[in-house]
Design an enzyme around this catalytic site. Structure first.
Site, short mmCIF file in Angstrom:
data_model
loop_
_atom_site.label_atom_id
_atom_site.label_comp_id
_atom_site.label_asym_id
_atom_site.label_seq_id
_atom_site.Cartn_x
_atom_site.Cartn_y
_atom_site.Cartn_z
N LYS A 125 -34.65 -68.10 -48.08
CA LYS A 125 -35.83 -67.37 -47.60
C LYS A 125 -35.37 -66.02 -47.07
O LYS A 125 -34.20 -65.87 -46.70
CB LYS A 125 -36.50 -68.16 -46.47
CG LYS A 125 -37.94 -67.79 -46.22
CD LYS A 125 -38.91 -68.51 -47.14
CE LYS A 125 -40.33 -67.97 -46.98
NZ LYS A 125 -41.31 -68.75 -47.77
N ASP A 165 -44.33 -64.05 -49.88
CA ASP A 165 -44.78 -64.91 -48.78
C ASP A 165 -45.74 -64.03 -47.98
O ASP A 165 -46.30 -63.07 -48.55
CB ASP A 165 -43.59 -65.39 -47.93
CG ASP A 165 -43.96 -66.47 -46.92
OD1 ASP A 165 -44.18 -67.62 -47.32
OD2 ASP A 165 -44.07 -66.16 -45.70
P1 NDP Z 1 -50.88 -63.68 -46.96
O1 NDP Z 1 -50.13 -62.58 -46.31
O2 NDP Z 1 -51.49 -63.47 -48.28
O3 NDP Z 1 -52.04 -64.21 -45.98
C1 NDP Z 1 -51.76 -64.72 -44.71
C2 NDP Z 1 -53.07 -64.99 -44.00
O4 NDP Z 1 -52.81 -65.63 -42.76
C3 NDP Z 1 -53.83 -63.72 -43.66
O5 NDP Z 1 -55.19 -64.00 -43.62
C4 NDP Z 1 -53.30 -63.40 -42.26
O6 NDP Z 1 -54.16 -62.60 -41.49
C5 NDP Z 1 -53.16 -64.78 -41.67
N1 NDP Z 1 -52.07 -64.77 -40.67
C6 NDP Z 1 -50.77 -64.44 -40.87
N2 NDP Z 1 -50.08 -64.50 -39.73
C7 NDP Z 1 -50.96 -64.89 -38.78
C8 NDP Z 1 -50.84 -65.14 -37.40
N3 NDP Z 1 -49.66 -65.03 -36.76
N4 NDP Z 1 -51.96 -65.54 -36.75
C9 NDP Z 1 -53.16 -65.66 -37.40
N5 NDP Z 1 -53.31 -65.44 -38.71
C10 NDP Z 1 -52.23 -65.05 -39.39
O7 NDP Z 1 -49.86 -64.92 -46.97
P2 NDP Z 1 -49.91 -66.26 -47.85
O8 NDP Z 1 -51.30 -66.67 -48.08
O9 NDP Z 1 -48.99 -66.05 -48.99
O10 NDP Z 1 -49.18 -67.28 -46.87
C11 NDP Z 1 -49.89 -68.08 -45.91
C12 NDP Z 1 -49.03 -69.26 -45.51
O11 NDP Z 1 -48.71 -70.03 -46.68
C13 NDP Z 1 -47.68 -68.92 -44.88
O12 NDP Z 1 -47.34 -69.92 -43.94
C14 NDP Z 1 -46.72 -69.01 -46.05
O13 NDP Z 1 -45.39 -69.26 -45.64
C15 NDP Z 1 -47.31 -70.20 -46.78
N6 NDP Z 1 -46.92 -70.32 -48.19
C16 NDP Z 1 -47.19 -69.30 -49.08
C17 NDP Z 1 -46.84 -69.46 -50.40
C18 NDP Z 1 -47.20 -68.46 -51.43
O14 NDP Z 1 -47.02 -68.75 -52.62
N7 NDP Z 1 -47.73 -67.30 -51.08
C19 NDP Z 1 -46.09 -70.66 -50.86
C20 NDP Z 1 -45.96 -71.69 -49.86
C21 NDP Z 1 -46.33 -71.49 -48.57
P3 NDP Z 1 -53.85 -61.02 -41.32
O15 NDP Z 1 -54.20 -60.41 -42.64
O16 NDP Z 1 -54.74 -60.60 -40.22
O17 NDP Z 1 -52.40 -60.92 -40.98
#
Ligand code: NDP
Length: 451
Positions: A125, A165
């Site tokens: 990672k 991510d």
């Molecule tokens: P994105 O950046 O596309 O979206 C993240 C979302 O979560 C946004 O809506 C963001 O809001 C919100 N968010 C992020 N940090 C916080 C926080 N500290 N508090 C509240 N809301 C938060 O990321 P992904 O959708 O790719 O990832 C989301 C989760 O899924 C993560 O845990 C990631 O590790 C996991 N994941 C992702 C994969 C992938 O293929 N993308 C694969 C496996 C797991 P804002 O825009 O306001 O920051």
């Protein structure tokens, strides 16, 4: 004290400034206790001690210039945690909260998740404390170029293959891959999540969210249920949340919440059709805030509250919870509220979204629980399929990739159920997923001897 307790205690002592990493180690190793007795060969070879130590940690500075010519210095990371069963594989996170402990927790979890996918991928990672929010496209481009100018020497299609991510989506992967290609003068599968035009896989953007919902369907089917007619709460509004919502809609469920780090919207009519298209445009093109959804569709918006706060405070009724935002978003009181809300299943799209106390509440109350490393493995699984397509210099159709994804999610579910049963914890998918992933990696480590 068991040997595993001893390993956990040592990690707590050595890495005391890394609470998320300690949490992940405690969660995984505690569930591995049934393997201690059945596999004295692992104990003798000190596999448990070895698996919590990354093979390599790279930390580097990233210097870049903003649109006004001001210079900024960020910190970059790549943790190559375990390469026993394949090249290191895992995403890059760009978020101001990123530090070594966060990247180590994510890399550690990735080892077991990748093993579960049935594909040959090790765990890694990376990321940076860079905050892409509010930056222009050209600033993001300059940052990505600077980041890759160091990272390129540590990665390669047979060594380490990063992906996206939080904060790293199609735009960032384009900039990162462009710079890699320019430096090494090669078109290779060194990053996944690429756009289709330059070697990406169809269904990769959708894969984590779709896979999560396929996994949820498997869990529900074990109790004779389906998603049809179910009310679903989803947190986040990013890549995972968007595609989880789309797949829930396709399978007849109703998504009533989405959120971002500013607040939560609740739409009891369901976030579907034109409303879902609006979210896609809002988040992926305009990069706006979820509050705008509430303004446009005249539905309640809760500033400063997470989805789980809203369910707790407003007493919403929900059948299924899919946390898709970030780590530790569901605490004990939220989990108790989910029990009261009538939730039948929690499946984790985000990594480690539930605290250890919250997981205990699910388990004690008979909620079906799909742990992240099984439930959200669809993303890395399709990344693995993107690597295969790059090696073959072929691109498969949507149907081919989607069918493979569905099959992989089925196998992950089956392996987790079987391992849980074989090690005396029937129905406990957390234990099952951890043990199934661990066994594959531990056997490979054993085969290599002492290194
Ligand atoms: P994105 O950046 O596309 O979206 C993240 C979302 O979560 C946004 O809506 C963001 O809001 C919100 N968010 C992020 N940090 C916080 C926080 N500290 N508090 C509240 N809301 C938060 O990321 P992904 O959708 O790719 O990832 C989301 C989760 O899924 C993560 O845990 C990631 O590790 C996991 N994941 C992702 C994969 C992938 O293929 N993308 C694969 C496996 C797991 P804002 O825009 O306001 O920051």
């Amino acid at each position: 004290m068991s040997m595993i307790d001893d390993v956990i205690a040592k990690v707590k002592e050595k890495d005391k400034d890394q609470p998320e990493f300690i949490q992940a180690v405690e969660e995984v190793l505690t569930t591995l206790k049934p393997t201690e007795e059945k596999h004295p060969e692992f104990v003798k070879a000190k596999i448990y001690e070895r698996i919590v130590e990354p093979e390599r940690v790279v930390m580097f500075k990233v210097v870049w210039e903003d649109d006004k010519g001001e210079i900024h210095v960020n910190r970059g990371y790549r943790v190559q945690f375990n390469g026993a069963i394949g090249p290191y594989k895992g995403g890059l996170r760009f978020h101001p909260t990123v530090n070594l402990g966060i990247i180590k927790f994510l890399g550690f979890e990735q080892i077991f998740k990748n093993a579960l996918t049935t594909l040959p991928m090790g765990g890694g990672k990376g990321g940076s404390d860079f905050n892409p929010k509010g930056k222009s496209d050209r600033e993001v481009m300059r940052f990505c170029y600077a980041f890759m100018q160091e990272l390129y020497r540590h990665i390669g299609p047979d060594t380490d293959v990063p992906a996206g991510d939080i904060g790293v989506g199609a735009r960032e992967i384009g900039f990162l891959y462009g710079m890699y290609k320019k430096i090494v003068n090669e078109h290779t599968g060194v990053l996944t999540g690429k756009a289709f035009e330059y070697g990406g896989s169809l269904i990769r953007p959708e894969a984590t969210g779709y896979g999560l919902v396929y996994f949820t369907s498997e869990m529900l089917a074990s109790e004779g249920m389906t998603l049809e007619g179910k009310t679903v709460a989803i947190s986040g509004a990013g890549n995972v949340a968007q595609h989880a919502a789309q797949k829930v809609n396709q399978l007849g469920g109703k998504v009533i919440t989405l959120s971002d780090s500013n607040g939560t919207v609740v739409d009891m009519d369901g976030i579907k059709g034109e409303k879902w298209d609006f979210v896609m445009e809002l988040k992926n093109v305009r990069r706006g805030r979820i509050r705008e959804y509430a303004e446009k569709y005249n539905v309640p918006y809760y500033e400063g509250k997470s989805v789980w706060d809203v369910i707790r405070d407003e007493g919403l009724k929900v059948d299924i919870a899919l946390p898709c935002a970030t780590q530790n978003e569901i605490h004990k009181d939220h989990a108790e509220a989910l029990v009261k809300a009538g939730v039948k299943a929690v499946a984790e799209g985000a990594n480690m979204p539930s605290t250890l106390e919250a997981i205990k509440v699910y388990q004690e109350n008979g909620i079906l629980y799909g742990p992240a490393k099984a439930a959200n493995a669809g993303g890395v699984a399709v990344s693995g399929l993107e690597m295969s397509q790059n090696s073959l210099r072929l691109q498969w159709t949507r149907e081919e990739v989607d069918n493979k994804l569905r099959e992989i999610m089925r196998k992950i579910y089956k392996q987790s159920v079987e391992a849980a049963e074989a090690y005396g914890k029937p129905g406990d998918l957390l234990t099952g997923a951890n043990i199934a992933g661990f066994l594959k990696v531990a056997k490979a480590m054993l085969a290599y001897g002492v290194m």
